[in-house]
Scaffold this active site. Structure first.
Site, PDB file in Angstrom:
ATOM      1  CE1 TYR A  20      -4.394   0.519  -0.394  1.00  0.00           C
ATOM      2  CE2 TYR A  20      -3.850   2.482   0.859  1.00  0.00           C
ATOM      3  CZ  TYR A  20      -4.706   1.778   0.050  1.00  0.00           C
ATOM      4  OH  TYR A  20      -5.894   2.352  -0.333  1.00  0.00           O
ATOM      5  CG  HIS A  22       3.226   5.879   1.969  1.00  0.00           C
ATOM      6  ND1 HIS A  22       4.497   6.229   2.349  1.00  0.00           N
ATOM      7  CD2 HIS A  22       2.785   5.009   2.913  1.00  0.00           C
ATOM      8  CE1 HIS A  22       4.808   5.632   3.479  1.00  0.00           C
ATOM      9  NE2 HIS A  22       3.786   4.865   3.842  1.00  0.00           N
ATOM     10  CG  HIS A  25       6.371   2.441   1.300  1.00  0.00           C
ATOM     11  ND1 HIS A  25       5.022   2.700   1.348  1.00  0.00           N
ATOM     12  CD2 HIS A  25       6.646   1.692   2.402  1.00  0.00           C
ATOM     13  CE1 HIS A  25       4.498   2.133   2.415  1.00  0.00           C
ATOM     14  NE2 HIS A  25       5.450   1.523   3.085  1.00  0.00           N
ATOM     15  CE  LYS A 138       4.647   7.101  10.314  1.00  0.00           C
ATOM     16  NZ  LYS A 138       4.306   5.748  10.669  1.00  0.00           N
ATOM     17  CG  ASP A 139       8.045   2.550  11.196  1.00  0.00           C
ATOM     18  OD1 ASP A 139       7.020   2.438  11.859  1.00  0.00           O
ATOM     19  OD2 ASP A 139       8.033   2.763   9.963  1.00  0.00           O
ATOM     20  CB  SER A 175      -0.004   1.776   4.642  1.00  0.00           C
ATOM     21  OG  SER A 175       1.239   1.705   3.977  1.00  0.00           O
ATOM     22  NE  ARG A 176      -1.444   0.014  11.267  1.00  0.00           N
ATOM     23  CZ  ARG A 176      -0.272  -0.633  11.410  1.00  0.00           C
ATOM     24  NH1 ARG A 176       0.862   0.043  11.360  1.00  0.00           N
ATOM     25  NH2 ARG A 176      -0.238  -1.931  11.611  1.00  0.00           N
TER      26      ARG A 176
HETATM   27  P1  AMP Z   1       5.771  -0.295   6.181  1.00  0.00           P
HETATM   28  O1  AMP Z   1       5.258  -0.668   4.834  1.00  0.00           O
HETATM   29  O2  AMP Z   1       4.888   0.660   6.919  1.00  0.00           O
HETATM   30  O3  AMP Z   1       6.208  -1.485   6.993  1.00  0.00           O
HETATM   31  O4  AMP Z   1       7.101   0.547   5.941  1.00  0.00           O
HETATM   32  C1  AMP Z   1       8.143   0.022   5.162  1.00  0.00           C
HETATM   33  C2  AMP Z   1       9.363   0.921   5.288  1.00  0.00           C
HETATM   34  O5  AMP Z   1       9.021   2.238   4.866  1.00  0.00           O
HETATM   35  C3  AMP Z   1       9.858   1.044   6.730  1.00  0.00           C
HETATM   36  O6  AMP Z   1      11.274   1.091   6.724  1.00  0.00           O
HETATM   37  C4  AMP Z   1       9.269   2.354   7.168  1.00  0.00           C
HETATM   38  O7  AMP Z   1      10.014   2.981   8.203  1.00  0.00           O
HETATM   39  C5  AMP Z   1       9.356   3.156   5.878  1.00  0.00           C
HETATM   40  N1  AMP Z   1       8.396   4.263   5.932  1.00  0.00           N
HETATM   41  C6  AMP Z   1       7.084   4.191   6.262  1.00  0.00           C
HETATM   42  N2  AMP Z   1       6.523   5.419   6.248  1.00  0.00           N
HETATM   43  C7  AMP Z   1       7.521   6.279   5.904  1.00  0.00           C
HETATM   44  C8  AMP Z   1       7.580   7.687   5.725  1.00  0.00           C
HETATM   45  N3  AMP Z   1       6.513   8.473   5.895  1.00  0.00           N
HETATM   46  N4  AMP Z   1       8.761   8.234   5.379  1.00  0.00           N
HETATM   47  C9  AMP Z   1       9.860   7.461   5.200  1.00  0.00           C
HETATM   48  N5  AMP Z   1       9.861   6.131   5.358  1.00  0.00           N
HETATM   49  C10 AMP Z   1       8.707   5.535   5.696  1.00  0.00           C
END
Ligand code: AMP
Length: 270
Positions: A20, A22, A25, A138-139, A175-176
């Protein structure tokens, strides 16, 4: 995936996602693209990192859109395993970083979360064998936990952390965010507002961590749709709560806006 990897010459950068996609990613993908000969992206909603009462089932998914976005960014391979491939019947080996990093903040709110994260990241590193892997600030705690896993288990991969991408009004991309109703979307800006308040106080010379926490809570309290889970001003390395900020500090928070749990953070100091 192994076969594709075996045929790749030169360096490989890996971006791990739950899909999902954005701009957050995609910024990781662009950094990977610029630094490596090949880019692999994974899309896998990892059940092991969700608690029983969490949003695993309803987590947003759109694999076709993800594939076309990743293709547009010039990704070489997208690895989209099934749950059965990653966790076949009888699966029972886990990678765990110790409690001092994983039991606070997100770990306290989401028991077992980081065990699920480190296990899937270790598996994906082993399958893809990248030279570099890209993660978002972000995380922030996830990034710290993964760095610890890589260092302590001598994993041969360079972990690269990259800044948080935001919407025009400051809301961190996630994504949330797609769960939010229009009213909730307007309310969600309060996370960024409270982080800006901490930054403003810090820039004005305030170094007492509790003052920052209180002021952030005061900002959050003004938003009726926001229910605070935690507000933290912690050491960037140990993630332990600070009394006073001497070097740098990780200011982070988790807030529920309706049914949606959002997190965000900024780093103060160097
Ligand atoms: P997720 O799909 O949410 O598990 O995120 C996958 C990767 O994208 C992880 O390393 C997150 O920290 C990174 N990520 C998620 N949101 C953002 C954001 N707004 N800016 C930069 N990196 C992000």
């Amino acid at each position: 995936m192994r076969q594709w990897r075996a045929d790749m010459r030169g360096s490989v950068g890996l971006v791990l996602t739950m899909g999902y996609l954005h701009e957050g990613h995609l910024s990781l993908v662009r950094h990977a693209r610029a630094a490596s000969d090949h880019v692999v992206a994974s899309v896998f909603v990892n059940p092991a990192q969700f608690g029983p009462q969490e949003d695993y089932q309803r987590y947003p998914r759109d694999p076709q859109r993800d594939l076309s976005l990743l293709e547009g960014e010039g990704v070489d391979v997208v690895f989209m395993p099934s749950v059965e491939e990653m966790y076949p019947a009888g699966f029972d080996a886990w990678v765990e970083v110790g409690e001092s990093l994983t039991n606070r903040l997100e770990g306290a709110a989401r028991p077992g979360h980081f065990r699920g994260v480190t296990t899937v990241v270790a598996k994906l590193f082993e399958i893809v064998r990248p030279q570099r892997a890209y993660f978002g600030q972000k995380d922030a705690q996830q990034l710290a936990v993964i760095r610890k896993m890589v260092a302590d288990l001598n994993m041969d991969v360079e972990v690269v952390g990259l800044p948080t991408m935001r919407e025009a009004d400051g809301l961190a991309r996630s994504s949330r965010n797609s769960y939010l109703s229009p009213d909730e979307r307007r309310a969600a800006i309060v996370l960024w507002r409270s982080l800006c308040r901490a930054e403003e106080l810090y820039d004005g010379g305030e170094r007492r961590a509790e003052t920052l926490r209180q002021e952030m809570r005061a900002v959050l309290a003004k938003e009726p749709l926001a229910e605070v889970e935690y507000v933290s001003v912690a050491d960037t390395a140990t993630l332990k709560e600070l009394e006073a900020i001497a070097g740098s500090a990780l200011v982070s928070l988790a807030v529920r806006i309706g049914r949606t749990r959002l997190i965000d953070n900024v780093t103060l100091g160097d």
